[in-house]
Motif scaffolding. Sequence first.
Motif, mmCIF file in Angstrom:
data_model
loop_
_atom_site.group_PDB
_atom_site.id
_atom_site.type_symbol
_atom_site.label_atom_id
_atom_site.label_comp_id
_atom_site.label_asym_id
_atom_site.label_seq_id
_atom_site.Cartn_x
_atom_site.Cartn_y
_atom_site.Cartn_z
ATOM 1 N N LEU A 180 0.831 -1.202 0.000
ATOM 2 C CA LEU A 180 0.000 0.000 0.000
ATOM 3 C C LEU A 180 0.871 1.259 0.000
ATOM 4 C CD1 LEU A 180 -2.923 -0.871 2.455
ATOM 5 C CD2 LEU A 180 -3.169 -0.057 0.104
ATOM 6 N N THR A 181 0.513 2.198 -0.848
ATOM 7 C CA THR A 181 1.209 3.480 -0.891
ATOM 8 C C THR A 181 0.402 4.510 -0.097
ATOM 9 O OG1 THR A 181 0.052 4.095 -2.931
ATOM 10 C CG2 THR A 181 2.152 2.942 -3.161
ATOM 11 N N PRO A 182 0.991 5.676 0.228
ATOM 12 C CA PRO A 182 0.262 6.668 1.030
ATOM 13 C C PRO A 182 -1.063 7.118 0.441
ATOM 14 C CG PRO A 182 2.599 7.187 0.992
ATOM 15 C CD PRO A 182 2.401 6.057 0.037
ATOM 16 N N ASP A 183 -1.200 7.087 -0.899
ATOM 17 C CA ASP A 183 -2.462 7.536 -1.502
ATOM 18 C C ASP A 183 -3.483 6.410 -1.626
ATOM 19 O OD1 ASP A 183 -1.357 6.021 -3.483
ATOM 20 O OD2 ASP A 183 -1.526 7.524 -5.064
ATOM 21 N N GLY A 184 -3.152 5.212 -1.107
ATOM 22 C CA GLY A 184 -4.118 4.119 -1.087
ATOM 23 C C GLY A 184 -4.066 3.204 -2.285
ATOM 24 N N THR A 185 -3.154 3.455 -3.225
ATOM 25 C CA THR A 185 -3.010 2.547 -4.358
ATOM 26 C C THR A 185 -2.066 1.411 -3.987
ATOM 27 O OG1 THR A 185 -1.204 3.904 -5.232
ATOM 28 C CG2 THR A 185 -3.431 4.358 -6.051
ATOM 29 N N LEU A 186 -2.077 0.371 -4.817
ATOM 30 C CA LEU A 186 -1.246 -0.796 -4.560
ATOM 31 C C LEU A 186 -0.055 -0.788 -5.509
ATOM 32 C CD1 LEU A 186 -4.166 -3.313 -4.162
ATOM 33 C CD2 LEU A 186 -2.526 -2.766 -2.378
ATOM 34 N N SER A 187 1.132 -0.752 -4.947
ATOM 35 C CA SER A 187 2.357 -0.766 -5.740
ATOM 36 C C SER A 187 2.897 -2.192 -5.769
ATOM 37 C CB SER A 187 3.389 0.180 -5.120
ATOM 38 O OG SER A 187 4.640 0.051 -5.743
ATOM 39 N N PHE A 188 2.870 -2.813 -6.932
ATOM 40 C CA PHE A 188 3.260 -4.220 -7.033
ATOM 41 C C PHE A 188 3.955 -4.445 -8.367
ATOM 42 C CE2 PHE A 188 2.580 -8.851 -7.056
ATOM 43 C CZ PHE A 188 2.827 -9.156 -5.730
ATOM 44 N N CYS A 189 5.290 -4.371 -8.342
ATOM 45 C CA CYS A 189 6.075 -4.539 -9.551
ATOM 46 C C CYS A 189 6.561 -5.983 -9.658
ATOM 47 C CB CYS A 189 7.259 -3.581 -9.555
ATOM 48 S SG CYS A 189 8.375 -3.828 -8.141
ATOM 49 N N MET A 190 7.257 -6.294 -10.744
ATOM 50 C CA MET A 190 7.749 -7.654 -10.952
ATOM 51 C C MET A 190 8.713 -8.082 -9.844
ATOM 52 S SD MET A 190 7.706 -10.432 -12.629
ATOM 53 C CE MET A 190 6.851 -10.053 -14.153
ATOM 54 N N GLY A 191 9.530 -7.130 -9.378
ATOM 55 C CA GLY A 191 10.455 -7.460 -8.292
ATOM 56 C C GLY A 191 9.725 -7.870 -7.030
ATOM 57 N N LYS A 192 8.664 -7.130 -6.672
ATOM 58 C CA LYS A 192 7.872 -7.484 -5.499
ATOM 59 C C LYS A 192 7.139 -8.805 -5.707
ATOM 60 C CE LYS A 192 7.081 -2.901 -3.502
ATOM 61 N NZ LYS A 192 6.045 -1.925 -3.059
ATOM 62 N N TYR A 193 6.731 -9.050 -6.955
ATOM 63 C CA TYR A 193 6.054 -10.317 -7.259
ATOM 64 C C TYR A 193 6.990 -11.491 -6.993
ATOM 65 C CZ TYR A 193 3.668 -13.960 -9.935
ATOM 66 O OH TYR A 193 3.069 -15.125 -10.323
ATOM 67 N N ARG A 194 8.222 -11.399 -7.482
ATOM 68 C CA ARG A 194 9.194 -12.478 -7.268
ATOM 69 C C ARG A 194 9.460 -12.658 -5.770
ATOM 70 N NH1 ARG A 194 12.250 -9.824 -11.619
ATOM 71 N NH2 ARG A 194 11.823 -10.895 -13.605
ATOM 72 N N GLN A 195 9.589 -11.550 -5.047
ATOM 73 C CA GLN A 195 9.830 -11.622 -3.606
ATOM 74 C C GLN A 195 8.652 -12.294 -2.900
ATOM 75 O OE1 GLN A 195 10.175 -7.798 -1.714
ATOM 76 N NE2 GLN A 195 11.267 -8.613 0.049
ATOM 77 N N THR A 196 7.440 -11.958 -3.305
ATOM 78 C CA THR A 196 6.252 -12.568 -2.701
ATOM 79 C C THR A 196 6.189 -14.055 -2.995
ATOM 80 O OG1 THR A 196 5.015 -10.495 -2.877
ATOM 81 C CG2 THR A 196 3.733 -12.516 -2.638
ATOM 82 N N ILE A 197 6.489 -14.454 -4.222
ATOM 83 C CA ILE A 197 6.464 -15.875 -4.585
ATOM 84 C C ILE A 197 7.507 -16.643 -3.789
ATOM 85 C CG2 ILE A 197 6.831 -17.525 -6.460
ATOM 86 C CD1 ILE A 197 4.193 -15.972 -6.579
ATOM 87 N N ARG A 198 8.689 -16.060 -3.621
ATOM 88 C CA ARG A 198 9.717 -16.730 -2.810
ATOM 89 C C ARG A 198 9.242 -16.900 -1.371
ATOM 90 N NH1 ARG A 198 13.407 -13.478 -5.852
ATOM 91 N NH2 ARG A 198 13.402 -11.905 -4.196
ATOM 92 N N HIS A 199 8.597 -15.855 -0.847
ATOM 93 C CA HIS A 199 8.082 -15.928 0.520
ATOM 94 C C HIS A 199 7.038 -17.039 0.638
ATOM 95 C CE1 HIS A 199 6.874 -14.402 4.489
ATOM 96 N NE2 HIS A 199 5.638 -14.674 4.103
ATOM 97 N N ILE A 200 6.120 -17.121 -0.318
ATOM 98 C CA ILE A 200 5.091 -18.159 -0.284
ATOM 99 C C ILE A 200 5.731 -19.541 -0.383
ATOM 100 C CG2 ILE A 200 3.122 -19.132 -1.543
ATOM 101 C CD1 ILE A 200 2.454 -16.256 -2.422
#
Length: 349
Positions: free
Chosen positions: A61-81
Amino acid sequence: MQTKDIGWINTVRALCMISVYLLHSEFYYGNGGFSYGYVLTPFYVNAFFFVSGYLFFQKHLTPDGTLSFCMGKYRQTIRHILFRLILPTLLFSTLIYIPKMMFHHHALSVRQYLYDVWGGVSYWFTSALTVAQLLLATLLLSLRLRMSQCLLVCIPIAIAGIWLGHIDQSPFPWNYQKGMEATLLMCAGGMYRRHESRANRILSCPITLGAAVLIYLSGVWLTHPAGPQAELPATAWHLWTLIVNACGIISVTALSHVIPRNGWTEYIGKDSIIFYFFSGVMPAFFGTVAHGIFHHEHYSVTLAVTVVSLLTASAVNFTIRHYFPYLADLRKMPCGTQRNGPGKNNSPH
């Protein structure tokens, strides 16, 4: 976004996990004719998905309430899962497979092992949580959404999960129907994170909290085996269940903000996934022992089984965290090139 105190989340997770142990103790030992744990059923899993969503969306979540989700964050999330959910689920379900089959007097077979373990059947909660997080990560990568839009998108996904659960009740593979349903609960947790200050003001209102508790207890009573067992049309039933579950989450969330924190609930909450992996085997073992000693069911013994199971799971968790941390996250496997001396922490930061 602004960093917030999330210590209450450990309280929620601890309350959920204690509820799981109590319900399993009732199942394996007995409840003496009346299930007090039934009162906890509408919230103990739903609240866990809710706070998991809070933590999942907090990272994006960003300060304006939008969701920031780039490919780098996607890879990090998949590794976490992969390392925090999928691999530990496979590992611990493998470890308990033979004892579980022997306890239930089931024949051992490779086919059943593949179905239970690799099919994600043994531990339904972590399987469903895995599916929910994978769906949300893929959704956020493919679409640029605000939190409210994400919630709206997940409504049909959850409805589809409920429908699939009706036409195919098999949990194979990985309890995907429950995972689809859980996306909505996780998005609700994200919405709470987005509007946390305002939501807390509403939840702190005695009228709001009192109404939520009243609706929740009414729902429990209407469906309890000792209650009136109300029968409703399917659509009305699902709507009523959704309302009761929401009130359960509201109640336990509000309660967790006012309960004084203590070391044990913090300990259970921080390592709740490991406690979950032993939430079946511990009550099953101590419940069987209790049956051999106390032939007449009494709820005080059920509570004793719950407490002993939690204490033993705490000792096991301590052992895993201090000596075998890679069982919960293979990224913590000691590397052969690193030689830390005694007393040094070789866990990655």
